[in-house]
Design an enzyme around this catalytic site. Structure first.
Site, PDB file in Angstrom:
ATOM      1  N   GLY A 224       0.829  -1.209   0.000  1.00 10.20           N
ATOM      2  CA  GLY A 224       0.000   0.000   0.000  1.00 10.20           C
ATOM      3  C   GLY A 224       0.851   1.241   0.000  1.00 10.20           C
ATOM      4  N   ASN A 225       0.240   2.375   0.242  1.00 12.07           N
ATOM      5  CA  ASN A 225       0.996   3.618   0.345  1.00 12.07           C
ATOM      6  C   ASN A 225       0.363   4.513   1.405  1.00 12.07           C
ATOM      7  OD1 ASN A 225      -0.999   5.437  -1.006  1.00 12.07           O
ATOM      8  ND2 ASN A 225      -0.613   4.028  -2.715  1.00 12.07           N
ATOM      9  N   ARG A 226       0.995   5.650   1.650  1.00 12.48           N
ATOM     10  CA  ARG A 226       0.583   6.476   2.789  1.00 12.48           C
ATOM     11  C   ARG A 226      -0.531   7.467   2.456  1.00 12.48           C
ATOM     12  NH1 ARG A 226       4.241   5.657   6.777  1.00 12.48           N
ATOM     13  NH2 ARG A 226       6.382   5.203   6.124  1.00 12.48           N
ATOM     14  N   SER A 227      -1.118   7.395   1.287  1.00 10.40           N
ATOM     15  CA  SER A 227      -2.154   8.374   0.941  1.00 10.40           C
ATOM     16  C   SER A 227      -3.325   8.273   1.928  1.00 10.40           C
ATOM     17  CB  SER A 227      -2.657   8.109  -0.474  1.00 10.40           C
ATOM     18  OG  SER A 227      -3.767   8.932  -0.722  1.00 10.40           O
ATOM     19  N   ALA A 291      -3.536   7.924  -5.111  1.00  7.64           N
ATOM     20  CA  ALA A 291      -2.164   7.428  -5.221  1.00  7.64           C
ATOM     21  C   ALA A 291      -2.273   5.983  -5.706  1.00  7.64           C
ATOM     22  CB  ALA A 291      -1.475   7.498  -3.867  1.00  7.64           C
TER      23      ALA A 291
END
Ligand code: C5P
Length: 428
Positions: A224-227, A291
């Site tokens: 995943g990502n931090r968005s 993102a």
């Protein structure tokens, strides 16, 4: 302002009572016209008590006052909530088989319809074609909210909240130049940008992606990502407040979706791609604020990947995800669609070039109309409440800076979107 409130025959009819209160408390004079079916949910006495006017749904009551002609003629604004599938169909085909449909045919001012029905009915081609027809005639048809419906089912089809319908109605009145309309409402009605502000995007269909995609490795793990989704959610709220019909393609977000927008939940980049391509044909503006993971695991294990002492540690190989933004531009151009596409870019400068140089190259590569660029690197942007961006345009016009809260930045982006739209399609 003289308002006619049409009420269709669905369980959401009870919410129209709150909407009526918002109108009357804001000083508007409201005549309610319920359909026959709706009086099975909410009786005529309720509407008479709340509106202070006699209520009828028959063309044969008060014939001497020529009600079936007069009400539509005199109304400065007509709001239909809930608009059932049947009512949308009757309005789209110009039927005049009760007082409400007669009034719609006589409408001299703007008309706003807020649909509510089961998801299958809303998505049915017949309903979508009726909505398309009504919109092509200048009627504002709101997107229904997503969520719990009457039974155990959920999905798009809920009546938007009364406050959101109120705001959209005031915005429509304002953009239609109705004298003494929204100003009066703004003086005593609920606060909110649309209660007093202009509605530059009234009737415009805006699709916004938000949040971060999650690419599954196995049933419990993902990349995943931090968005946080905050900027996309702020954009959705700003577009809604500007009068747009907003669809939010929501990947993983730390914040709730705003009220009054149609929410489509997605998990992976491929799901987002499918939702975005599907929404494309029905969108005047697409803003890709999500993102999107550039890569996904080449394989997703159907069972949890086990820690084992007798085999080597697993190696994750990745494959590239499609570039959705680029694809949306290609689809738009192939279909010769008149559509504004906005991308986001999180850039860092390095020894070879500055942030803006990289961003300009990205704008050219992606082919979108606007690119909203933010500088990343430290802990700014992701998850924060403030942002600082530069908006680049393919048209080559001067880069525009915007900073402040994510709502401030969203308002600046939506202002720029409206300016671009009116440049491409002058009003009228
Ligand atoms: O290429 P980059 O990820 O920097 O581009 C960012 C922009 O492209 C954002 O608008 C993002 O939503 C979009 N994007 C996309 N599909 C991808 C990657 C990014 O639509 N696979």
């Amino acid at each position: 302002m003289r308002i006619v409130l049409g009420v269709g025959g669905g369980i959401a009819a009870y919410k129209a009572a709150s909407l009526l209160r918002l109108f009357t408390e804001a000083g508007h004079d409201v005549t309610v016209i319920p359909t026959d079916a709706s009086t099975r949910f909410v009786g005529v006495a309720t509407w008479e008590a709340l509106s202070g006017h006699p209520v009828s749904n028959s063309v044969f009551d008060d014939v001497h006052t020529v009600n079936h002609v007069r009400l539509g003629h005199e109304a400065e604004l007509i709001v239909v909530a809930p608009a059932t599938a049947d009512l949308l169909a009757r309005a789209a085909t110009g039927q005049a088989n009760d007082l409400l449909t007669n009034t719609l045919l006589m409408a001299g001012g703007p008309v706003l319809m807020a649909p509510a029905m089961h998801t299958e009915m809303w998505r049915h081609q017949a309903t979508q074609a009726n909505v398309e027809t009504l919109r092509s005639r200048g009627i504002t048809v709101l997107e229904p909210d997503s969520g719990r419906l009457t039974g155990a089912d959920s999905g798009p089809g809920r009546l938007p909240e009364p406050a959101a319908i109120f705001a959209a109605a005031m915005a429509l009145a304002e953009s239609s130049g109705i004298p003494g309309g929204p100003e009066r409402a703004a003086a005593s009605g609920p606060a909110g940008p649309t209660a007093s502000g202009p509605a530059p995007l009234a009737g415009i269909r805006v699709t916004i992606s938000a949040g971060g995609t999650r690419e599954p490795l196995d049933p419990v793990r993902f990349l995943g990502n931090r968005s946080s989704g905050k900027q996309g959610v702020a954009l959705a709220a700003a577009a809604r407040d500007a009068g747009a019909n907003v669809r939010l393609l929501a990947a993983h977000m730390d914040v709730p979706a705003p009220e009054g927008v149609d929410v489509v939940r997605v998990e992976t980049a491929l799901e987002l791609r499918q939702a975005a391509l599907r929404a494309s044909a029905e969108s005047d503006v697409i803003i890709m604020a999500a993102a999107v993971a550039d890569f996904r695991p080449a394989e997703t294990s159907a069972t949890k990947i086990k820690k084992r002492d007798d085999t080597a540690d697993p190696v994750i190989s990745l494959v590239r995800n499609p570039d959705i933004l680029k694809e949306l531009v290609e689809v738009r151009d192939t279909a010769s669609r008149n559509q504004l596409i906005v991308g986001f870019a999180a850039e860092t400068g390095d020894a070879d070039g500055g942030v803006l140089e990289y961003a300009e190259a990205k704008l050219r590569r992606k082919g979108c109309d606007l690119l909203v660029v933010n500088q990343v690197g430290r802990d700014e942007v992701f998850g924060q409440d403030t942002n600082s961006v530069v908006i680049l345009a393919r048209s080559g016009s001067e880069p525009q800076e915007a900073s402040g809260s994510k709502s401030d930045v969203a308002a600046a982006v939506i202002d720029r979107v409206s300016a671009e739209l009116s440049r491409v399609q002058p009003p009228g």
